[in-house]
Design a protein around this motif. Structure first.
Motif, PDB file in Angstrom:
ATOM      1  N   PHE A  71       0.872  -1.167   0.000  1.00  0.00           N
ATOM      2  CA  PHE A  71       0.000   0.000   0.000  1.00  0.00           C
ATOM      3  C   PHE A  71       0.912   1.221   0.000  1.00  0.00           C
ATOM      4  N   GLU A  72       0.874   2.002  -1.067  1.00  0.00           N
ATOM      5  CA  GLU A  72       1.775   3.147  -1.182  1.00  0.00           C
ATOM      6  C   GLU A  72       1.241   4.342  -0.410  1.00  0.00           C
ATOM      7  N   CYS A  73       2.105   4.917   0.392  1.00  0.00           N
ATOM      8  CA  CYS A  73       1.729   6.023   1.267  1.00  0.00           C
ATOM      9  C   CYS A  73       2.946   6.925   1.456  1.00  0.00           C
ATOM     10  N   PRO A  74       2.814   8.235   1.296  1.00  0.00           N
ATOM     11  CA  PRO A  74       3.970   9.119   1.475  1.00  0.00           C
ATOM     12  C   PRO A  74       4.433   9.150   2.919  1.00  0.00           C
ATOM     13  N   ASN A  75       5.672   9.564   3.118  1.00  0.00           N
ATOM     14  CA  ASN A  75       6.266   9.691   4.446  1.00  0.00           C
ATOM     15  C   ASN A  75       7.213  10.876   4.452  1.00  0.00           C
ATOM     16  N   PRO A  76       7.588  11.379   5.618  1.00  0.00           N
ATOM     17  CA  PRO A  76       8.630  12.412   5.664  1.00  0.00           C
ATOM     18  C   PRO A  76       9.914  11.907   5.009  1.00  0.00           C
ATOM     19  N   VAL A  77      10.540  12.755   4.196  1.00  0.00           N
ATOM     20  CA  VAL A  77      11.758  12.377   3.491  1.00  0.00           C
ATOM     21  C   VAL A  77      12.832  13.437   3.710  1.00  0.00           C
ATOM     22  N   THR A  78      14.048  13.111   3.287  1.00  0.00           N
ATOM     23  CA  THR A  78      15.187  14.019   3.443  1.00  0.00           C
ATOM     24  C   THR A  78      15.827  14.247   2.082  1.00  0.00           C
TER      25      THR A  78
END
Length: 360
Positions: A50-57
């Protein structure tokens, strides 16, 4: 058979490789992965995702783009209620028995709401659980990273923290264990030899001096991460193929790479000294490179210090590095799987409703 909801951070390959290693070991269980980016691509070929965005750097010019990181994290969190509902709907349809997280934001929170116990498995929590040695010049980066780890990624019930270095724990805790790295089985199965070539890995094309200095080495250099292109003297650019890369890694003289936990751990397990050039502003990468040098397993450099001179100084010390590496323990697979078995069997967890989440 258990049904396991598993959140995986999607930046880079390291988190996904660790999750894939675990899922392949526990082939008798059913997994639903919640992830994005590279993790979704890597895991989606074998498992439900299940694709879901997350905090990234975001990274540019071999340094963390802090303003972009804040903006993208704020954008993700501003839609947090929407994505939490989406993840919860997917989880309710899946009906998990347990949850796991590898530095992922939503799954531990959804697991909490559903009354499902959640286990965290990553290397980043060493920043908050351990008494780490940190130069004063890195203190602001350390504090900012520790705050992000605590606020965004510390909502599990139990924690397995896997690293190639040990640090004293801040406090004794029944819900925390520190282990050597969890390595993919293709690495564990290889028998290393010591050849003449160097393996170099660089995922950021905005660091041109990386190749220029490697070209001064009097050895063959096999570069991964920059794509296939024409050779530069004895520097060969190779398209990424996992088996070819691991073959080269297992037979090389040493490794030149960034500060990522996974490649450093795999190189050390195979007995390879590492010259690490961490991304500026990425404290976790700095910490890996710092302990690599502190423990005598290799050397740390950066944009300003990486040079032909540093490469040749590093080569002079190779035997000393190899001797120190020979005394280390860089494979925690058996211990990690035993701890996960205990978690699944209920021998190492407390009810997620019995008290507040552990904050480490």
């Amino acid at each position: 058979m258990a049904r396991i909801l598993y959140g995986v951070h999607g930046t880079g390959r390291g988190h996904a490789i660790r999750a894939l290693t675990l899922a392949q070991h526990y082939s008798q269980h059913d997994f639903l992965f919640v992830c994005h980016g590279e993790a979704a691509r890597l895991l989606g070929g074998q498992f439900r995702v299940f694709e879901c965005p997350n905090p990234v750097t975001p990274v540019g010019s071999h340094r963390v783009d802090a303003p972009a990181a804040l903006l993208r994290t704020a954008a993700t969190l501003s839609n947090g209620a929407h994505w939490r509902r989406r993840v919860e709907q997917a989880a309710e349809a899946f009906v998990p028995d347990f949850a796991m997280t590898d530095y992922e934001f939503f799954v531990p929170r959804v697991a909490r709401r559903m009354g499902v116990a959640c286990l965290s498995l990553d290397n980043q929590h060493v920043i908050t659980m351990g008494r780490i040695a940190c130069p004063l010049g890195q203190m602001s980066s350390r504090l900012a990273t520790a705050a992000a780890v605590r606020l965004l990624f510390s909502s599990a019930d139990q924690y397995l923290v896997c690293n190639f270095f040990d640090v004293p724990a801040r406090a004794s805790s029944p819900w925390l264990r520190q282990l050597p790295p969890l390595l993919r089985r293709d690495v564990v199965a290889r028998r290393p030899t010591t050849g003449d070539h160097v393996v170099a890995y660089q995922g950021y094309p905005t660091f041109p001096a990386f190749v220029e200095h490697l070209a001064t080495l009097g050895r063959p250099v096999r570069v991964y991460g920059l794509g296939e292109r024409c050779s530069l003297g004895r520097v060969i650019f190779k398209a990424f193929d996992e088996q070819s890369f691991l073959d080269d890694l297992a037979s090389c003289a040493f490794v030149v790479c960034g500060g990522g936990h996974t490649l450093i751990s795999e190189a050390l397990h195979l007995g390879k000294p590492v010259l690490s050039i961490p991304v500026r502003g990425a404290f976790e990468q700095f910490l890996n490179a710092h302990y690599l040098e502190r423990l005598g397993y290799g050397m740390r450099a950066d944009l300003a210090t990486f040079s032909s001179r540093i490469l040749h100084e590093f080569e002079v010390r190779l035997e000393s590095y190899r001797a120190r590496i020979g005394h280390g323990d860089f494979c925690g697979n058996d211990a990690a799987f035993a701890a996960i078995d205990a978690f699944i069997d209920g021998r190492w967890r407390r009810s997620p409703r019995s008290g507040p989440r552990a904050r480490i």
